[in-house]
Motif scaffolding. Structure first.
Motif, mmCIF file in Angstrom:
data_model
loop_
_atom_site.group_PDB
_atom_site.id
_atom_site.type_symbol
_atom_site.label_atom_id
_atom_site.label_comp_id
_atom_site.label_asym_id
_atom_site.label_seq_id
_atom_site.Cartn_x
_atom_site.Cartn_y
_atom_site.Cartn_z
ATOM 1 N N THR A 88 6.335 0.775 -1.526
ATOM 2 C CA THR A 88 7.729 0.761 -1.063
ATOM 3 C C THR A 88 8.713 0.405 -2.172
ATOM 4 O O THR A 88 9.700 1.113 -2.410
ATOM 5 C CB THR A 88 7.890 -0.222 0.106
ATOM 6 O OG1 THR A 88 6.974 0.133 1.144
ATOM 7 C CG2 THR A 88 9.317 -0.195 0.639
ATOM 8 N N ASP A 147 0.810 -1.218 0.000
ATOM 9 C CA ASP A 147 0.000 0.000 0.000
ATOM 10 C C ASP A 147 0.843 1.267 0.000
ATOM 11 O O ASP A 147 0.424 2.299 -0.521
ATOM 12 C CB ASP A 147 -0.935 0.008 1.220
ATOM 13 C CG ASP A 147 -2.044 -1.020 1.116
ATOM 14 O OD1 ASP A 147 -2.314 -1.467 -0.022
ATOM 15 O OD2 ASP A 147 -2.627 -1.378 2.157
ATOM 16 N N GLN A 148 2.041 1.185 0.594
ATOM 17 C CA GLN A 148 2.923 2.358 0.638
ATOM 18 C C GLN A 148 3.764 2.508 -0.624
ATOM 19 O O GLN A 148 4.494 3.489 -0.769
ATOM 20 C CB GLN A 148 3.864 2.275 1.854
ATOM 21 C CG GLN A 148 3.155 2.390 3.201
ATOM 22 C CD GLN A 148 2.477 1.099 3.618
ATOM 23 O OE1 GLN A 148 2.986 0.017 3.333
ATOM 24 N NE2 GLN A 148 1.337 1.202 4.276
ATOM 25 N N ARG A 152 8.695 3.097 -5.069
ATOM 26 C CA ARG A 152 9.282 4.372 -4.650
ATOM 27 C C ARG A 152 10.801 4.275 -4.568
ATOM 28 O O ARG A 152 11.516 5.215 -4.948
ATOM 29 C CB ARG A 152 8.690 4.802 -3.310
ATOM 30 C CG ARG A 152 7.213 5.128 -3.406
ATOM 31 C CD ARG A 152 6.601 5.388 -2.055
ATOM 32 N NE ARG A 152 6.883 6.728 -1.603
ATOM 33 C CZ ARG A 152 6.341 7.261 -0.507
ATOM 34 N NH1 ARG A 152 5.529 6.545 0.244
ATOM 35 N NH2 ARG A 152 6.615 8.496 -0.152
ATOM 36 N N SER A 209 -1.515 11.061 1.832
ATOM 37 C CA SER A 209 -1.106 10.072 2.823
ATOM 38 C C SER A 209 -0.280 8.969 2.181
ATOM 39 O O SER A 209 -0.715 8.330 1.220
ATOM 40 C CB SER A 209 -2.342 9.462 3.491
ATOM 41 O OG SER A 209 -1.983 8.348 4.280
ATOM 42 N N ASP A 210 0.912 8.720 2.724
ATOM 43 C CA ASP A 210 1.748 7.653 2.193
ATOM 44 C C ASP A 210 1.168 6.279 2.487
ATOM 45 O O ASP A 210 1.533 5.292 1.849
ATOM 46 C CB ASP A 210 3.166 7.758 2.757
ATOM 47 C CG ASP A 210 3.938 8.910 2.133
ATOM 48 O OD1 ASP A 210 3.473 9.443 1.107
ATOM 49 O OD2 ASP A 210 4.996 9.275 2.671
ATOM 50 N N LEU A 211 0.257 6.189 3.449
ATOM 51 C CA LEU A 211 -0.387 4.911 3.748
ATOM 52 C C LEU A 211 -1.297 4.467 2.605
ATOM 53 O O LEU A 211 -1.585 3.281 2.452
ATOM 54 C CB LEU A 211 -1.188 5.008 5.049
ATOM 55 C CG LEU A 211 -0.374 5.290 6.323
ATOM 56 C CD1 LEU A 211 -1.306 5.465 7.514
ATOM 57 C CD2 LEU A 211 0.622 4.151 6.572
ATOM 58 N N PHE A 267 -0.597 5.351 -0.617
ATOM 59 C CA PHE A 267 0.198 5.749 -1.774
ATOM 60 C C PHE A 267 -0.205 4.997 -3.047
ATOM 61 O O PHE A 267 -0.510 5.603 -4.075
ATOM 62 C CB PHE A 267 1.684 5.514 -1.493
ATOM 63 C CG PHE A 267 2.583 5.977 -2.582
ATOM 64 C CD1 PHE A 267 3.039 7.273 -2.621
ATOM 65 C CD2 PHE A 267 2.985 5.110 -3.596
ATOM 66 C CE1 PHE A 267 3.871 7.721 -3.638
ATOM 67 C CE2 PHE A 267 3.815 5.541 -4.615
ATOM 68 C CZ PHE A 267 4.259 6.848 -4.626
#
Length: 203
Positions: free
Chosen positions: A97, A94-95, A100, A131-133, A135
């Motif tokens: 990771t 979800d972020q 990115r 929100s990065d949560l 992303f």
């Protein structure tokens, strides 16, 4: 003697202000005057070899391991308008990771090649999109845009107009990175492509 020295001074000054030859940049080994058939690229639309249009290239002379395929925009008797390198799409967390981190790594490599970007953009179109949560969801929903842009590279390279790297999303496939290199005259080149093919294309 003084007149001779003055003349030599003028010549030396003139030579000093002559434009320095700028380096050529061949992204992934592709020059502006290349033809799609050189790389066994497949046209997105049917037509004769090296016809005006867009081509998918599975490999290029200097491929980079981060990318899965390349899209080449070509105009017959003009050359390559631009080249877009695309990483594999990933579902990611979800972020976002993995994507990115990949974006940061690709940006670093392009910065080594092109210098510092002129624009670094991370725009959320709604408060929640920042929100990065969330992303991955907000990028796939096009509620958040992330890209870096090199605006005018003609002062650094003979044949390059601009470049960019973007983190993009698709609801079905997930997240990916698109790196674009636009050769000098890209806008006119793409305009001619649209006139020839009748298709609207991203620049």
């Amino acid at each position: 003697m003084a007149a001779t020295l003055d003349f030599l001074t003028v010549i030396a000054t003139a030579l000093a202000i002559q434009p320095v030859d700028l380096p050529h940049l061949m992204p992934f080994g592709v020059s502006q005057n290349a033809r799609p058939s050189e790389f066994r690229c497949e046209p997105l639309a049917e037509g004769p070899p090296d016809a005006t249009g867009q081509y998918v290239c599975p490999a290029l002379p200097r491929p980079a391991p981060d990318y899965e395929e390349y899209i080449l925009a070509f105009v017959r008797n003009v050359g390559v308008c631009n080249l877009v390198a695309i990483t594999p799409y990933t579902e990611d967390d979800d972020q976002g990771t993995f994507t990115r981190n990949l974006f940061a790594g690709i940006t670093a490599k392009m910065t080594e090649e092109l210098g510092e970007p002129d624009e670094e953009v991370d725009v959320a179109h709604t408060p929640a999109a920042g929100s990065d949560l969330l992303f991955k969801h907000t990028v796939m929903a096009e509620e958040r845009q992330i890209f870096n842009q090199w605006n005018d590279l003609r002062g650094r390279f003979q044949d390059l107009q601009s470049a960019s790297v973007a983190l993009v999303g698709d609801e079905e496939y997930g997240l990916a990175i698109y790196s674009a290199y636009r050769f000098v005259g890209n806008d006119d080149c793409m305009r001619q492509m649209e006139e020839t093919t009748g298709l609207s294309t991203d620049r």
